[in-house]
Every structure is written in structure tokens, then in C-alpha cells.
Design an enzyme around this catalytic site. Structure first.
Site, mmCIF file in Angstrom:
data_model
loop_
_atom_site.group_PDB
_atom_site.id
_atom_site.type_symbol
_atom_site.label_atom_id
_atom_site.label_comp_id
_atom_site.label_asym_id
_atom_site.label_seq_id
_atom_site.Cartn_x
_atom_site.Cartn_y
_atom_site.Cartn_z
ATOM 1 N N SER A 1 7.831 8.892 11.660
ATOM 2 C CA SER A 1 6.551 9.200 11.317
ATOM 3 C C SER A 1 6.515 9.019 9.649
ATOM 4 O O SER A 1 7.097 9.976 9.637
ATOM 5 C CB SER A 1 5.614 10.181 11.311
ATOM 6 O OG SER A 1 4.392 10.004 10.707
ATOM 7 N N GLY B 1 -5.094 8.258 5.602
ATOM 8 C CA GLY B 1 -3.750 9.044 5.829
ATOM 9 C C GLY B 1 -2.609 9.170 5.100
ATOM 10 O O GLY B 1 -1.887 10.174 5.123
ATOM 11 N N ARG C 1 -6.416 1.893 18.074
ATOM 12 C CA ARG C 1 -5.980 0.206 17.883
ATOM 13 C C ARG C 1 -5.545 -0.738 19.168
ATOM 14 O O ARG C 1 -5.700 -1.789 19.602
ATOM 15 C CB ARG C 1 -4.849 0.006 17.301
ATOM 16 C CG ARG C 1 -5.162 0.724 15.762
ATOM 17 C CD ARG C 1 -4.436 -0.517 15.016
ATOM 18 N NE ARG C 1 -5.395 -0.003 13.126
ATOM 19 C CZ ARG C 1 -4.494 -0.140 12.398
ATOM 20 N NH1 ARG C 1 -2.777 0.218 11.756
ATOM 21 N NH2 ARG C 1 -5.140 0.131 10.870
ATOM 22 N N ARG D 1 -8.302 11.962 12.908
ATOM 23 C CA ARG D 1 -7.219 12.164 12.699
ATOM 24 C C ARG D 1 -5.899 13.421 12.812
ATOM 25 O O ARG D 1 -6.343 14.139 12.081
ATOM 26 C CB ARG D 1 -6.550 11.023 11.257
ATOM 27 C CG ARG D 1 -7.230 9.649 11.846
ATOM 28 C CD ARG D 1 -6.796 7.887 10.716
ATOM 29 N NE ARG D 1 -5.997 8.156 10.730
ATOM 30 C CZ ARG D 1 -4.616 7.026 10.228
ATOM 31 N NH1 ARG D 1 -5.500 6.923 9.458
ATOM 32 N NH2 ARG D 1 -3.480 7.402 10.502
ATOM 33 N N ASP E 1 2.023 -1.001 12.379
ATOM 34 C CA ASP E 1 0.763 -1.431 11.592
ATOM 35 C C ASP E 1 0.597 -3.463 11.995
ATOM 36 O O ASP E 1 -0.569 -3.750 11.886
ATOM 37 C CB ASP E 1 1.191 -1.179 9.883
ATOM 38 C CG ASP E 1 0.716 0.099 9.944
ATOM 39 O OD1 ASP E 1 0.138 0.760 10.693
ATOM 40 O OD2 ASP E 1 1.360 -0.109 8.642
ATOM 41 N N GLN F 1 4.730 9.139 7.089
ATOM 42 C CA GLN F 1 4.098 9.610 6.541
ATOM 43 C C GLN F 1 4.303 11.903 7.597
ATOM 44 O O GLN F 1 4.646 12.213 6.363
ATOM 45 C CB GLN F 1 2.460 10.388 7.467
ATOM 46 C CG GLN F 1 2.201 8.521 7.016
ATOM 47 C CD GLN F 1 0.619 7.993 7.217
ATOM 48 O OE1 GLN F 1 -0.118 8.598 7.587
ATOM 49 N NE2 GLN F 1 0.057 7.265 7.012
ATOM 50 N N LYS G 1 0.916 -1.345 -0.057
ATOM 51 C CA LYS G 1 0.188 -0.108 0.291
ATOM 52 C C LYS G 1 0.996 1.057 -0.014
ATOM 53 O O LYS G 1 0.423 2.071 -1.019
ATOM 54 C CB LYS G 1 -0.482 -0.210 1.137
ATOM 55 C CG LYS G 1 -1.813 1.301 1.047
ATOM 56 C CD LYS G 1 -3.205 0.647 2.453
ATOM 57 C CE LYS G 1 -2.774 1.086 3.578
ATOM 58 N NZ LYS G 1 -2.977 2.260 4.085
ATOM 59 N N LYS H 1 -4.179 5.336 14.941
ATOM 60 C CA LYS H 1 -4.364 5.578 13.219
ATOM 61 C C LYS H 1 -6.084 4.709 13.266
ATOM 62 O O LYS H 1 -6.632 5.982 13.314
ATOM 63 C CB LYS H 1 -3.638 3.277 13.503
ATOM 64 C CG LYS H 1 -2.139 3.343 14.004
ATOM 65 C CD LYS H 1 -1.826 4.331 12.937
ATOM 66 C CE LYS H 1 -0.223 3.701 12.859
ATOM 67 N NZ LYS H 1 0.685 4.987 12.199
HETATM 68 C C1 S3P Z 1 2.647 4.952 6.181
HETATM 69 C C2 S3P Z 1 3.048 5.147 7.203
HETATM 70 C C3 S3P Z 1 2.729 4.206 8.640
HETATM 71 C C4 S3P Z 1 1.472 3.199 8.394
HETATM 72 C C5 S3P Z 1 0.719 3.949 7.353
HETATM 73 C C6 S3P Z 1 1.064 3.972 6.152
HETATM 74 C C7 S3P Z 1 2.926 5.196 4.981
HETATM 75 O O1 S3P Z 1 2.009 5.537 9.346
HETATM 76 O O2 S3P Z 1 0.954 3.377 9.734
HETATM 77 O O3 S3P Z 1 0.164 2.634 7.349
HETATM 78 O O4 S3P Z 1 3.043 4.996 3.971
HETATM 79 O O5 S3P Z 1 3.719 6.074 4.615
HETATM 80 P P1 S3P Z 1 3.036 7.012 10.239
HETATM 81 O O6 S3P Z 1 3.799 7.674 9.254
HETATM 82 O O7 S3P Z 1 1.832 7.640 10.681
HETATM 83 O O8 S3P Z 1 3.575 6.255 11.390
#
Ligand code: S3P
Length: 423
Positions: free
Chosen positions: A163, A92, A341, A120, A310, A165, A21, A337
Site C-alpha cells: 500500500s 484516505g 468495491r 476505513r 484503482d 499510503q 490525484k 476502498k
Molecule cells: C493512493 C494509494 C492507493 C490508491 C489510492 C491512492 C495514494 O491506496 O488506492 O487511491 O495516493 O497513495 P492504498 O495505498 O491503500 O492501496
């Protein structure tokens, strides 16, 4: 859709796990940034990655499926409008990464999502982007986010949370900003953004938990996406805990920033072997063979947490079958999340007889336990909780019913048919 999960006598066979993903999202986003034509083989058909694809179309790209999971993205007309409304659905990753992208483009973008995404925390990306000069309107740092994008300034930013993200958001803003943007994380989080930007020719350098990027033009290239280790994790845990199991999972992404689950399972005594490991599109890929075995408890904390964040819900199920006390700590971000969770997992696992204690940043499980099952379970609109509870059902004395199981479609629409080929 309510489904039943019941005791299995052993999982046998071979499965190929659908596309990662995180990597799928990035391949579509970065194709849009190249301004050229890219092909993506084995794109994820989960609802989150479809949200990203719809945004890429909204930004002016032509998106065409030339095979079932094979895409062609033509970005020559991208980023030409003054105003965008971008629907991130439940994702997210879409919201936080597109926030970074849109902040550096001369346009007004509204990023919105479903009820869960609208709750979120977005402060973690708004603050650094504001430091770079972006202008936001938001409701107490929650979506919808209205971004007035434009020319930004580079920053040297220390983020309090590990993180991917947040890191990716800042790097993507930095990609279109004159000067050097630098981000330091407390621990290393998944590095797919860095690897893919490098693959496309960006000026980006990583040294452990520090990454620097300079304004760069990306070269259009083709992508082949590997299977998602976070999806494979449900099969790995199922095969480890259901007696008489032996399975092979093909084509799994083995990027070291994602393989915390493999390390933890090995430490717990799981019988796992990696086969045919090789590199594709700057990512490590391989097959995983796993057999059921006796397991022992461990403590999971610190630097490994972002590398298996995750997988923690399904690790809780694994821990019920490990002798001793499994402790998970430093995982407070699990509460932010798709659901809280920690709280939701504890509530649902208790319904099937699991003894589990909640802590502010994790949980404690005493093993090995017999799970009675015989309950109706909620997944709180959370795909990973739904699949974790399904795996728990495979070792319960009496069957469990999981309500609204269709939420698995967010990341893994193929979950149930694939699981059924092994049982
Ligand atoms: C992700 C980063 C993670 C993960 C999410 C996908 C990504 O989140 O939990 O399912 O694709 O960068 P965080 O960056 O908030 O930890």
C-alpha cells in the site's frame, strides 16, 4: 444528481486528462514541509485534493490560486501551533499521509473525515507509527484519530500489504526522525512519494520493494502535475469496448508503478500506443492513442494488483467484452476502498445483465457478454464505481440511470463534460 448513460456508436477525438490525484496530494503536503515557497501547476480540483489543500492552510501555510489550477504555497509559518483539527473529508490519502507527518511534530492533531472515511481501516498506519513511538487515541483503529506527536524512533518495518499510503505514511514520519527508517513491501506499490521526496532533495533510497529514508530537510521547488492514469483508464476502457472508437488521451502519467492498466489491456489485445513519452518533475508522462478491437480474457493476480488497484472496477467492465474467462485475484484490499468495491461492483453489474461471480479477493467474468442495461444503478458514494458504471452504460442495449453521480467530483469533476466531447 442522477445521470443517464446510453449506447454510443463510437468515441472519437482528443482529451486532456486532469491532474493526478496522488501526485497533487503529495505536492501540496510536501510544499508545506519545505518551510519555503513552492508553485504547483495543474493541481487537481477534485474534492479529495481540496481537502489536502485545506489541511495545508490549517497547518499555517498561505495558499493562493494564481491561475485556475496554478497554486502558490508559502510555508514559512507552518507547524507553529500546539493543536490541529484536520478535516480529511473522503480522502484516505490525506488521512494516512498526514498521520505520518503529524506523528513526528510536537503537537496534538485530530484527523477526522466523512462517514465513509470513518469506517476505513487505519490500523495499517497506527501500528507502525506506534512502533516508532507515536501516541494515538482512536475508536477501534478507525477515525477520528487523535495523535500526540513528538520525537520518534526509526524502524525497520515489513508491511503485510502493498500500500502506497502505508509506505508513504512511514516514510513521512521517517523524514523527520533521526536515524534510518526502512520499509519493505510484499510487492511494489506506487512510488510518487519516493520520487517527489528525491526531487526535493531528501536522503531516500529505493531498491525494488525496499525503501530507506533518513531525516532530511526539503528544498522548496516548483511542480507541474501530469494527468491521472486512473482517470484516463475510464476513457481507455470506453474506447477499447465501444465499436468504431479511436481517441487520444494527452498528458497522462506513465509511472511504471501505475501502468498495470496499460499492460493488462495490451495482454487482452487492446490497440494501444504510447506517444511522446518524456519525464517531468521526476515522473514519466505521455499521450495514449487507443482504438476499439477484439479482446481476450486473462488472469490478473500477484505483483500487478497494486499497480492497477484503482482501475479494477473499470477492468471488470472491460472483461465483459473479452472472449473467455477473466479472473481477478489477490485484490482483497478492494473491499477497503471508498466502498467494498468487489461486493458493490458485482451487485450493480448484475442489475444490467452482467454475469459475474464474486470471490473473497476478486471476481470472475465470462465473456463476451451482451449487456441489457435498462436499470437504475447505485454508486455507493464511490467515485470510481460511478464512472465505471457510466462506461458500462456506453455498451448497454438500453440506457442506465446512475444515482448520485456527483460523487465523481471526489477525483474527476471534469469526467462528464470530457466524455461528452467524445460521444
Ligand atoms: C493512493 C494509494 C492507493 C490508491 C489510492 C491512492 C495514494 O491506496 O488506492 O487511491 O495516493 O497513495 P492504498 O495505498 O491503500 O492501496
Amino acid at each position: 444528481m442522477n445521470i443517464i448513460s446510453q449506447k454510443s456508436n463510437g468515441l472519437k477525438g482528443t482529451v486532456t486528462i486532469p491532474a493526478d490525484k496522488s501526485i497533487s496530494h503529495r505536492s501540496a503536503m510536501f510544499s508545506a514541509l519545505t518551510g519555503g515557497v513552492c508553485e504547483i501547476q495543474n493541481y487537481s480540483l477534485g474534492a479529495d485534493c481540496i481537502s489536502t489543500l485545506n489541511i495545508v492552510k490549517e497547518l499555517g501555510c498561505e495558499v493562493e490560486f494564481i491561475g485556475e489550477k496554478h497554486l502558490r504555497i508559502d510555508a514559512k509559518n507552518a507547524f507553529k501551533k500546539d493543536r490541529y483539527k484536520l478535516d480529511c473529508g473522503n480522502s484516505g490519502t490525506s488521512m494516512r499521509l498526514f498521520a505520518g507527518i503529524m506523528a513526528s511534530y510536537e503537537a496534538e492533531s485530530t484527523l477526522f473525515g466523512d462517514a465513509s472515511l470513518s469506517k476505513r481501516p487505519m490500523k495499517r498506519v497506527i501500528l507502525p507509527l506506534e512502533l516508532m513511538g507515536a501516541k494515538f487515541k482512536h475508536n477501534d483503529y478507525k477515525a477520528p484519530l487523535i495523535i500526540q506527536g513528538g520525537e520518534l524512533f526509526p524502524i525497520d518495518y515489513k508491511t503485510p500489504i502493498a500500500s502506497a499510503q502505508v509506505k508513504s505514511c512511514i516514510l513521512l514520519a521517517g523524514l523527520n526522525t533521526v536515524g534510518e527508517t526502512k520499509i519493505t513491501e510484499p510487492y511494489v506499490s506506487r512510488d510518487h512519494t519516493e520520487r517527489m521526496l528525491k526531487y526535493l532533495g531528501a536522503d531516500i533510497v529505493t531498491d525494488c520493494n525496499v525503501t530507506k529514508i533518513k531525516k532530511s530537510k526539503l528544498t522548496p521547488k516548483n511542480f507541474k502535475i501530469c494527468g491521472d492514469i486512473s482517470s484516463a483508464a475510464f476513457f481507455m476502457v470506453a474506447a477499447a469496448i465501444v465499436p468504431n472508437s479511436e481517441i487520444i488521451i494527452k498528458n497522462v502519467g506513465l509511472n511504471p508503478t501505475r501502468t498495470g492498466i496499460v499492460e493488462v489491456m495490451q495482454q487482452m489485445g487492446a490497440d494501444i500506443q504510447i506517444l511522446d513519452s518524456h519525464t517531468e518533475c521526476n515522473e514519466q508522462v505521455g499521450d495514449i492513442r487507443i482504438k476499439s478491437s477484439e479482446l481476450k480474457a486473462i488472469t490478473i493476480e500477484g505483483e500487478i494488483i497494486p499497480r492497477l488497484i484503482d482501475e479494477l472496477p473499470v477492468i471488470a467492465v472491460l472483461a465483459t467484452q473479452a472472449a473467455g474467462t477473466t479472473i481477478v485475484k489477490d485484490a482483497q484490499d478492494l473491499r477497503n476502498k471508498e466502498s467494498d468495491r468487489i461486493k458493490c461492483l458485482v451487485t450493480e453489474l448484475r442489475k444490467i445483465g452482467v454475469q459475474i461471480e464474486e470471490s473473497p479477493d476478486g471476481f470472475v467474468i465470462e465473456g463476451k457478454q451482451n449487456l441489457k442495461g435498462d436499470a437504475g444503478l447505485e454508486c455507493y458514494h464511490d467515485h470510481r464505481l460511478a464512472m465505471s458504471l457510466y462506461v458500462a452504460g456506453l455498451i448497454c442495449e438500453k440506457s442506465v440511470c446512475i444515482n448520485e453521480f456527483q460523487w465523481v467530483d471526489i477525483s474527476f469533476p471534469e469526467f462528464l463534460p470530457l466524455m461528452q466531447t467524445l460521444t
